[in-house]
Design a protein around this motif. Structure first.
Motif, PDB file in Angstrom:
ATOM      1  N   ILE A  74      55.820 -47.076 -11.615  1.00 54.75           N
ATOM      2  CA  ILE A  74      56.554 -46.053 -12.362  1.00 54.75           C
ATOM      3  C   ILE A  74      57.520 -45.309 -11.451  1.00 54.75           C
ATOM      4  O   ILE A  74      58.632 -44.952 -11.856  1.00 54.75           O
ATOM      5  N   ILE A  75      57.112 -45.071 -10.205  1.00 54.10           N
ATOM      6  CA  ILE A  75      57.969 -44.333  -9.278  1.00 54.10           C
ATOM      7  C   ILE A  75      58.793 -45.252  -8.390  1.00 54.10           C
ATOM      8  O   ILE A  75      59.568 -44.776  -7.562  1.00 54.10           O
ATOM      9  N   ASP A  76      58.647 -46.546  -8.557  1.00 55.71           N
ATOM     10  CA  ASP A  76      59.425 -47.502  -7.767  1.00 55.71           C
ATOM     11  C   ASP A  76      60.715 -47.822  -8.506  1.00 55.71           C
ATOM     12  O   ASP A  76      60.795 -48.774  -9.283  1.00 55.71           O
ATOM     13  N   ILE A  77      61.735 -47.034  -8.239  1.00 58.07           N
ATOM     14  CA  ILE A  77      62.985 -47.175  -8.989  1.00 58.07           C
ATOM     15  C   ILE A  77      63.815 -48.361  -8.526  1.00 58.07           C
ATOM     16  O   ILE A  77      64.901 -48.614  -9.064  1.00 58.07           O
ATOM     17  N   ASP A 245      72.986 -66.538 -22.897  1.00 54.01           N
ATOM     18  CA  ASP A 245      72.553 -66.794 -24.265  1.00 54.01           C
ATOM     19  C   ASP A 245      72.605 -68.288 -24.565  1.00 54.01           C
ATOM     20  O   ASP A 245      72.928 -69.109 -23.698  1.00 54.01           O
ATOM     21  N   GLY A 246      72.274 -68.651 -25.798  1.00 50.83           N
ATOM     22  CA  GLY A 246      72.199 -70.058 -26.159  1.00 50.83           C
ATOM     23  C   GLY A 246      73.520 -70.782 -26.109  1.00 50.83           C
ATOM     24  O   GLY A 246      73.565 -72.020 -26.087  1.00 50.83           O
ATOM     25  N   ASP A 247      74.631 -70.028 -26.074  1.00 49.09           N
ATOM     26  CA  ASP A 247      75.957 -70.630 -25.967  1.00 49.09           C
ATOM     27  C   ASP A 247      76.460 -70.671 -24.536  1.00 49.09           C
ATOM     28  O   ASP A 247      77.621 -71.011 -24.292  1.00 49.09           O
ATOM     29  N   GLY A 248      75.593 -70.290 -23.582  1.00 49.34           N
ATOM     30  CA  GLY A 248      75.985 -70.344 -22.180  1.00 49.34           C
ATOM     31  C   GLY A 248      76.818 -69.170 -21.706  1.00 49.34           C
ATOM     32  O   GLY A 248      77.479 -69.260 -20.668  1.00 49.34           O
ATOM     33  N   ARG A 249      76.789 -68.052 -22.447  1.00 43.30           N
ATOM     34  CA  ARG A 249      77.531 -66.861 -22.040  1.00 43.30           C
ATOM     35  C   ARG A 249      76.618 -65.891 -21.301  1.00 43.30           C
ATOM     36  O   ARG A 249      75.482 -65.657 -21.727  1.00 43.30           O
ATOM     37  N   LEU A 250      77.125 -65.326 -20.218  1.00 41.02           N
ATOM     38  CA  LEU A 250      76.360 -64.350 -19.456  1.00 41.02           C
ATOM     39  C   LEU A 250      76.266 -63.053 -20.254  1.00 41.02           C
ATOM     40  O   LEU A 250      77.275 -62.446 -20.596  1.00 41.02           O
ATOM     41  N   VAL A 251      75.038 -62.617 -20.561  1.00 43.96           N
ATOM     42  CA  VAL A 251      74.858 -61.402 -21.348  1.00 43.96           C
ATOM     43  C   VAL A 251      74.245 -60.277 -20.524  1.00 43.96           C
ATOM     44  O   VAL A 251      74.278 -59.115 -20.935  1.00 43.96           O
ATOM     45  N   ASP A 252      73.699 -60.593 -19.359  1.00 46.31           N
ATOM     46  CA  ASP A 252      73.113 -59.553 -18.511  1.00 46.31           C
ATOM     47  C   ASP A 252      72.890 -60.139 -17.122  1.00 46.31           C
ATOM     48  O   ASP A 252      72.870 -61.371 -16.942  1.00 46.31           O
ATOM     49  N   SER A 253      72.726 -59.256 -16.152  1.00 42.89           N
ATOM     50  CA  SER A 253      72.399 -59.685 -14.790  1.00 42.89           C
ATOM     51  C   SER A 253      71.602 -58.578 -14.126  1.00 42.89           C
ATOM     52  O   SER A 253      71.668 -57.407 -14.537  1.00 42.89           O
ATOM     53  N   HIS A 254      70.845 -58.948 -13.107  1.00 43.17           N
ATOM     54  CA  HIS A 254      70.007 -57.968 -12.412  1.00 43.17           C
ATOM     55  C   HIS A 254      70.023 -58.278 -10.928  1.00 43.17           C
ATOM     56  O   HIS A 254      69.677 -59.388 -10.514  1.00 43.17           O
ATOM     57  N   LEU A 255      70.428 -57.303 -10.131  1.00 39.66           N
ATOM     58  CA  LEU A 255      70.394 -57.432  -8.675  1.00 39.66           C
ATOM     59  C   LEU A 255      69.144 -56.745  -8.161  1.00 39.66           C
ATOM     60  O   LEU A 255      68.906 -55.574  -8.449  1.00 39.66           O
ATOM     61  N   GLY A 256      68.327 -57.473  -7.397  1.00 39.87           N
ATOM     62  CA  GLY A 256      67.114 -56.893  -6.848  1.00 39.87           C
ATOM     63  C   GLY A 256      65.876 -57.361  -7.584  1.00 39.87           C
ATOM     64  O   GLY A 256      65.929 -58.159  -8.512  1.00 39.87           O
ATOM     65  N   GLN A 257      64.744 -56.803  -7.150  1.00 42.00           N
ATOM     66  CA  GLN A 257      63.451 -57.239  -7.674  1.00 42.00           C
ATOM     67  C   GLN A 257      63.251 -56.803  -9.120  1.00 42.00           C
ATOM     68  O   GLN A 257      63.510 -55.667  -9.482  1.00 42.00           O
ATOM     69  N   LEU A 258      62.792 -57.729  -9.934  1.00 37.90           N
ATOM     70  CA  LEU A 258      62.441 -57.444 -11.320  1.00 37.90           C
ATOM     71  C   LEU A 258      60.993 -56.981 -11.419  1.00 37.90           C
ATOM     72  O   LEU A 258      60.117 -57.515 -10.739  1.00 37.90           O
ATOM     73  N   SER A 259      60.744 -56.010 -12.256  1.00 33.32           N
ATOM     74  CA  SER A 259      59.375 -55.673 -12.651  1.00 33.32           C
ATOM     75  C   SER A 259      59.134 -56.249 -14.043  1.00 33.32           C
ATOM     76  O   SER A 259      60.059 -56.731 -14.697  1.00 33.32           O
TER      77      SER A 259
END
Length: 285
Positions: A74-77, A245-259
């Motif tokens: 929770i505190i690991d931003i 998405d299913g059409d091969g379009r970039l809809v989001d990205s995330h730099l760094g560790q995912l929780s």
């Protein structure tokens, strides 16, 4: 471009734009406050802090179930879990309190907020339009661990155009190693999404040894021997996770560790986005 290097630091473009907006607000706010001889710098920093705290609280509240098994998260931003609407609401409440207590700050604070909002909206909007026009599947040639050639478009076609999560990683990258169990669990839970793990520029024995040592059982582990995916996607650091998405379009990205929480939030885009088949159905008379 998703991120860039500033000396030893890797900074996402989105975060850089927020810093630019804050700097713009500070400059305009100080100029406006100087005419009324009132201090505003601390107020603007506190306003930004209030927004960040509110955004985090709202995000954690929305995905509390994902944090329950690891409450310290929770505190690991560093996972980047913030709710934009919650942040704006927090800033609005704090700003209202400030101008109620100190009416002389009303005009300088309004000028600073308008300037910061315009700076963030115009630069972020322009960048979003550019990325949407160019954000298609990278064409880099990849290899499976047994040496077969493939690419992302082929993998998505074989998966019947399912939405796709592409994780760019390496065994020497601590955040990559830490998030791998989260991605493994998601791959097991979401058979409607194709997960691809594109290792950047490491040899097959190194990759296989890591998977065995961590007891990871993940599918679609590929080698990107030249790191071409990261270059084509505009990523300057690992881990980077791309959502198509299913059409091969970039809809989001995330730099760094995912929780678990930030991955769940990103995957919700696939739950609400229309698929190619639904578009086809709508076109039928």
């Amino acid at each position: 471009m998703l991120s860039f290097n500033l000396g030893p630091l890797a900074i996402s473009v989105a975060h850089a734009l927020m810093l630019f907006a804050l700097a713009t607000a500070l400059v305009v706010g100080k100029i406006a406050a100087r005419r009324r001889d009132v201090p505003i710098t601390d107020t603007l920093f506190n306003l930004a802090l209030a927004g960040a705290v509110a955004a985090r609280i709202v995000f954690v509240g929305r995905y509390f179930g994902e944090y329950r098994s690891a409450p310290l998260g929770i505190i690991d931003i560093r996972d980047g879990g913030f709710d934009a609407i919650g942040g704006l609401l927090g800033m609005a409440i704090y700003a209202s309190f400030v101008v109620w207590r100190r009416p002389l700050l009303r005009a300088p604070l309004a000028a600073a907020l308008v300037a910061g909002g315009l700076a963030w909206g115009l630069t972020g909007g322009a960048l979003t339009l550019i990325e949407q026009q160019a954000a298609s599947l990278p064409e880099a040639r990849l290899q499976t661990l047994d040496g077969r050639a493939t690419d992302l478009a082929t993998l998505q076609a074989e998966a019947e155009s399912r939405p796709m999560v592409v994780n760019l990683w390496a065994t020497w990258c601590p955040p990559c190693r830490a998030e791998m169990p989260v991605l493994e669990a998601a791959q097991n839970e979401r058979d409607d999404v194709l997960f691809v793990f594109a290792n950047q520029a490491e040899a097959t024995p190194t990759i296989q040894s890591f998977l065995d040592s961590q007891d990871l059982h993940i599918e679609h582990v590929l080698r990107d021997s030249g790191g071409h995916l990261a270059k084509q996607a505009g990523s300057a650091a690992l881990p980077t996770t791309l959502f198509y998405d299913g059409d091969g379009r970039l809809v989001d990205s995330h730099l760094g560790q995912l929780s678990r929480a930030t991955l769940t939030a990103a995957l919700e885009r696939f739950d609400t986005a229309p698929t190619a088949s639904s578009h086809d159905d709508e076109e039928q008379p």
